[in-house]
Design a protein around this motif. Structure first.
Motif, PDB file in Angstrom:
ATOM      1  N   ARG A  78       6.232 -51.048  -9.485  1.00  0.00           N
ATOM      2  CA  ARG A  78       5.041 -50.549  -8.759  1.00  0.00           C
ATOM      3  C   ARG A  78       5.293 -49.899  -7.669  1.00  0.00           C
ATOM      4  O   ARG A  78       5.505 -50.697  -6.444  1.00  0.00           O
ATOM      5  CB  ARG A  78       4.037 -51.606  -9.070  1.00  0.00           C
ATOM      6  CG  ARG A  78       2.527 -51.254  -8.385  1.00  0.00           C
ATOM      7  CD  ARG A  78       1.623 -52.161  -8.478  1.00  0.00           C
ATOM      8  NE  ARG A  78       1.276 -52.762  -9.811  1.00  0.00           N
ATOM      9  CZ  ARG A  78       1.662 -53.972 -10.155  1.00  0.00           C
ATOM     10  NH1 ARG A  78       2.324 -54.643  -9.194  1.00  0.00           N
ATOM     11  NH2 ARG A  78       1.339 -54.536 -11.382  1.00  0.00           N
ATOM     12  N   PRO A  79       5.090 -48.748  -7.490  1.00  0.00           N
ATOM     13  CA  PRO A  79       5.340 -47.791  -6.109  1.00  0.00           C
ATOM     14  C   PRO A  79       4.207 -48.321  -5.104  1.00  0.00           C
ATOM     15  O   PRO A  79       3.109 -48.758  -5.390  1.00  0.00           O
ATOM     16  CB  PRO A  79       5.363 -46.644  -6.488  1.00  0.00           C
ATOM     17  CG  PRO A  79       4.274 -46.410  -7.640  1.00  0.00           C
ATOM     18  CD  PRO A  79       4.790 -47.802  -8.403  1.00  0.00           C
ATOM     19  N   ARG A  80       4.613 -48.343  -3.783  1.00  0.00           N
ATOM     20  CA  ARG A  80       3.793 -48.731  -2.830  1.00  0.00           C
ATOM     21  C   ARG A  80       2.799 -47.721  -2.422  1.00  0.00           C
ATOM     22  O   ARG A  80       3.144 -46.527  -2.709  1.00  0.00           O
ATOM     23  CB  ARG A  80       4.403 -49.151  -1.361  1.00  0.00           C
ATOM     24  CG  ARG A  80       5.267 -50.257  -1.784  1.00  0.00           C
ATOM     25  CD  ARG A  80       6.142 -50.647  -0.449  1.00  0.00           C
ATOM     26  NE  ARG A  80       6.903 -51.736  -0.386  1.00  0.00           N
ATOM     27  CZ  ARG A  80       7.421 -52.268   0.778  1.00  0.00           C
ATOM     28  NH1 ARG A  80       7.407 -51.699   1.919  1.00  0.00           N
ATOM     29  NH2 ARG A  80       8.271 -53.375   0.518  1.00  0.00           N
ATOM     30  N   PRO A  81       1.467 -47.873  -2.353  1.00  0.00           N
ATOM     31  CA  PRO A  81       0.435 -47.013  -2.152  1.00  0.00           C
ATOM     32  C   PRO A  81       0.730 -46.169  -0.932  1.00  0.00           C
ATOM     33  O   PRO A  81       1.297 -46.734   0.303  1.00  0.00           O
ATOM     34  CB  PRO A  81      -0.797 -47.847  -1.827  1.00  0.00           C
ATOM     35  CG  PRO A  81      -0.492 -49.127  -1.540  1.00  0.00           C
ATOM     36  CD  PRO A  81       0.984 -49.230  -2.157  1.00  0.00           C
ATOM     37  N   ALA A  82       0.621 -44.998  -0.799  1.00  0.00           N
ATOM     38  CA  ALA A  82       1.039 -44.131   0.561  1.00  0.00           C
ATOM     39  C   ALA A  82      -0.125 -44.404   1.400  1.00  0.00           C
ATOM     40  O   ALA A  82      -1.278 -44.431   1.316  1.00  0.00           O
ATOM     41  CB  ALA A  82       1.189 -42.630   0.090  1.00  0.00           C
TER      42      ALA A  82
END
Length: 275
Positions: free
Chosen positions: A71-75
Motif C-alpha cells: 500500500r503506497p504511502r499517501p503523498a
C-alpha cells in the motif's frame, strides 16, 4: 490458467495479460466466437475425460480482496495558507495585521533514545550482585590455584607486596626440589653417649617462602648398605613454633641440627633428602 469456448468447446491456456484489454473477453481462434473467458476460468484442468469446464456466475457481488501485500504511502500535500481579506475600518483604512507566527528555527530537538535514562535501584542492585558474584568466583579460583600463583615469578612478588601493605601473610608453598644442601657435618654428640650430631646448611633457591621440609637422613657403610634411617619432622629440628609458621624465606639459608644414635664404626657415609 485455462478457459473454454462455449460454442466449439475448445479449451485454451492463457495468461492474465490477455484478459486485461477487453475486460475478460477473448476471441476463439477456431470458431471466431467472442466470449467472456472469466465464465469458465480455471487454474487447473479436471481429470480426463471431461467435456465442459465448470462455469462461474458472473452476476454476483464483487468479492473482497483482503490480503494486501503493498500500500503506497499517501503523498504529503504542500498546503499554502491563503491570506485572509483584510477588513476595512470605518475610516476607509485597512486594519494593521500582526504576524503571530512563532519562529522555531533555533530550537534543537533531541531524539528520544539520546535522552539519559535514570537507572532504577533494581538495576544498581543487580549490577552489585553480579559484581560480587564475579569477585567471589575470582577469589575461589585464586585460592584453588594459590600455590601456582605464589610460585609464579611475576605474580608471586606482586602478591607478596600486596600482603606486606595489607599486613597479611601468604600461605607457604612447598617446593622441596628448590632446597639445596650447601654443607653438612657429622660429629660426636657432646653430651649424649653413643649419639651423633649432624649439622646441615640448606639454601632456599625459590623466590617465595616455603615450609620447613621433612628431612630424611640415611646412614650407610662402605659398601653402600643402609645401616640406619630416620625422618625428621619440622618440629624435630625447629623448636620455635613462630619460626616454623613463617617458614624458610625465599633466597634464605638456614642451619639444621639433627641428633641421631651412633650406629657404630661401620657408618662411614650419610645422605640427606627433602620431602
Amino acid at each position: 490458467m485455462y478457459t473454454q469456448c462455449p460454442e466449439c468447446l475448445t479449451v485454451y491456456k492463457l495468461e492474465a495479460e490477455l484478459l486485461v484489454p477487453a475486460c475478460g473477453c477473448v476471441r476463439c481462434s477456431h470458431c471466431e466466437t467472442v466470449f467472456n473467458a472469466l465464465g469458465t476460468l480455471a487454474a487447473q484442468l479436471p481429470p480426463e475425460p471431461f467435456t465442459r469446464l465448470t462455469e462461474h456466475a458472473l452476476d454476483r457481488d464483487p468479492p473482497l480482496a483482503g490480503v494486501a501485500v503493498f500500500r503506497p504511502r499517501p503523498a504529503t500535500e504542500d498546503v499554502t495558507p491563503t491570506p485572509l481579506d483584510e477588513p476595512a475600518n470605518t475610516d476607509g483604512d485597512a486594519f494593521d495585521t500582526h504576524d503571530d507566527t512563532e519562529d522555531f528555527s533555533q530550537l534543537t530537538f533531541t531524539p528520544r533514545f539520546a535522552k539519559p535514562r535514570r537507572r532504577s535501584w533494581r538495576t544498581a542492585a543487580w549490577v552489585l550482585v553480579c559484581t560480587t558474584l564475579v569477585l567471589g568466583l575470582g577469589a575461589q579460583l585464586a585460592w584453588a590455584k594459590r600455590d601456582v600463583l605464589i610460585a609464579d615469578a611475576t605474580v608471586g612478588p606482586l602478591l607478596a607486596s600486596a600482603c606486606d601493605a595489607l599486613g597479611c601473610r601468604l600461605p607457604l608453598v612447598s617446593a622441596p626440589s628448590q632446597l639445596r644442601l650447601l654443607a653438612r657435618d657429622v660429629e660426636q654428640h657432646p653430651s649424649v653417649q653413643d649419639g651423633l650430631l649432624i649439622t646441615a646448611s640448606v639454601h632456599n633457591d625459590a623466590a617465595f617462602a616455603q615450609p620447613y621440609p621433612v628431612v630424611t637422613i640415611v646412614l650407610s657403610d662402605a659398601n653402600g648398605q643402609r645401616l640406619a634411617m630416620r625422618r625428621f619432622q619440622p618440629e624435630d629440628y625447629v623448636g620455635d613454633a613462630a619460626i616454623r609458621a613463617r617458614g624458610l624465606a625465599g633466597g634464605a639459608t638456614t642451619a639444621m641440627v639433627f641428633e641421631v644414635q651412633d650406629p657404630g664404626q661401620r657408618a662411614v657415609a650419610f645422605a640427606f633428602s627433602f620431602d
